[in-house]
Design a protein around this motif. Sequence first.
Motif, short mmCIF file in Angstrom:
data_model
loop_
_atom_site.label_atom_id
_atom_site.label_comp_id
_atom_site.label_asym_id
_atom_site.label_seq_id
_atom_site.Cartn_x
_atom_site.Cartn_y
_atom_site.Cartn_z
N HIS A 125 0.79 -1.25 0.00
CA HIS A 125 0.00 0.00 0.00
C HIS A 125 0.81 1.30 0.00
O HIS A 125 0.25 2.36 -0.22
CB HIS A 125 -1.06 -0.01 1.12
CG HIS A 125 -0.52 0.17 2.50
ND1 HIS A 125 -1.28 0.71 3.52
CD2 HIS A 125 0.70 -0.11 3.04
CE1 HIS A 125 -0.56 0.75 4.63
NE2 HIS A 125 0.63 0.26 4.37
N ASP A 163 -4.27 -0.88 8.14
CA ASP A 163 -2.85 -0.85 8.51
C ASP A 163 -2.61 0.45 9.29
O ASP A 163 -3.27 1.45 9.06
CB ASP A 163 -1.99 -0.88 7.24
CG ASP A 163 -0.52 -1.05 7.53
OD1 ASP A 163 -0.02 -2.20 7.40
OD2 ASP A 163 0.15 -0.05 7.87
N VAL A 164 -1.65 0.42 10.21
CA VAL A 164 -1.43 1.60 11.06
C VAL A 164 -0.80 2.77 10.28
O VAL A 164 -0.82 3.90 10.75
CB VAL A 164 -0.58 1.24 12.30
CG1 VAL A 164 0.91 1.17 11.94
CG2 VAL A 164 -0.84 2.21 13.44
N HIS A 165 -0.27 2.46 9.10
CA HIS A 165 0.33 3.52 8.27
C HIS A 165 -0.65 3.94 7.17
O HIS A 165 -1.41 3.12 6.66
CB HIS A 165 1.62 3.01 7.62
CG HIS A 165 2.65 2.55 8.61
ND1 HIS A 165 2.79 1.22 8.98
CD2 HIS A 165 3.56 3.25 9.33
CE1 HIS A 165 3.77 1.13 9.87
NE2 HIS A 165 4.25 2.34 10.10
N ASP A 244 -0.26 -3.98 12.09
CA ASP A 244 0.80 -3.33 12.86
C ASP A 244 0.27 -2.27 13.83
O ASP A 244 1.04 -1.59 14.49
CB ASP A 244 1.87 -2.72 11.93
CG ASP A 244 1.29 -2.04 10.72
OD1 ASP A 244 0.05 -1.91 10.63
OD2 ASP A 244 2.08 -1.63 9.84
N GLY A 286 1.01 -4.75 6.57
CA GLY A 286 1.99 -4.82 7.64
C GLY A 286 1.58 -5.75 8.77
O GLY A 286 0.57 -6.46 8.69
N TYR A 288 4.16 -6.91 12.36
CA TYR A 288 5.56 -7.32 12.52
C TYR A 288 5.85 -8.06 13.83
O TYR A 288 6.91 -8.66 13.97
CB TYR A 288 6.46 -6.09 12.36
CG TYR A 288 6.16 -5.40 11.05
CD1 TYR A 288 6.62 -5.92 9.84
CD2 TYR A 288 5.32 -4.29 10.99
CE1 TYR A 288 6.29 -5.35 8.63
CE2 TYR A 288 4.98 -3.70 9.78
CZ TYR A 288 5.47 -4.24 8.61
OH TYR A 288 5.12 -3.68 7.41
ZN LIG Z 1 2.01 -0.55 8.18
#
Ligand SMILES: [Zn+2]
Length: 308
Positions: A125, A163-165, A244, A286, A288
């Motif tokens: 992404h 996703d956190v981003h 994430d 993500g 991790y």
């Molecule tokens: Zn991410």
Amino acid sequence: MPLAYLHHSDCLLHDMGLGHPEAPTRLHAIEDQLISSKLVDFIRYYEAPLATRQQLVRVHHPKYIDKILSFQDQPGSTYLDPDTLLTGNTPQAALRAAGAAVFATDLVLTHQHRIAFCNVRPPGHHALSDRAMGFCFFNNVAVGASHALTHYGLNRVAILDFDVHHGNGTEEIFQHDSRVLLCSTFQHPFYPYSGAEGGNNHILNVPLPAGTSGDQFRQAVLTHWLPALHKFAPELIFISAGFDAHIEDDMSQFRLHTADYAWVTQEILLVADKYAQGRVISTLEGGYALSALARSVTAHVKVLMRLM
Ligand SMILES: [Zn+2]
């Protein structure tokens, strides 16, 4: 109808070095957890094909595709950005990851499956139309969505990115295409430092501060995503499934738990049932912290399979 599960051993060959969080072990952790959760009887496994040039060029510039492919089987490694390393095995893995999204789209839109999960890497992404960044090379979810739009003639495709981003690559690719509704929640200010100012009537960015809890995330989905989704009435839903934001993941400062991923998946499924014939394609982004990632994906997949 079982869940279509797309994977390929080539995705394990892309390796950005010891200690890099976006590591092949992520896929093993997920697969092991699915097996130990006794879900395999409900899963149909497919090997991801290679994305074709015709499929990639819908979202990536031809010269960029050529550049990535020119590294195929070459010795050594090249940094495309400070945390995105390309080796001779990367192009093949990236082609499989994008090809998984395309094949999942084929399986779902030809009524062979209603739900698909792509356990693939590298993620996608952050990949822009002409640039790799943030561990991403080809924008897998965008390649899949564009296949649904172009090859199958769909008019309303939603991409939901938890996703956190911020999914900056997906936003850039579809910023002028109102056939796509992109809903994204992300930590802000945080890498890649985009999204808070952007957006338009079909790009719905929901920046949230460090420390965001599961309840706050759920409230953001209820307040922002769901009204937009009901208005848009998607014919097909893609998920940029990053894990994430989990409290155990050091990559971010969000505090989500596995139950929050199950909850948001359930909400997505309700929208899919109402407008999209229950069709959902989820592709890994993500995540991790291996145990949290594996447990969260398993909960996500269980909900998609209507087993919880
Ligand atoms: Zn991410």
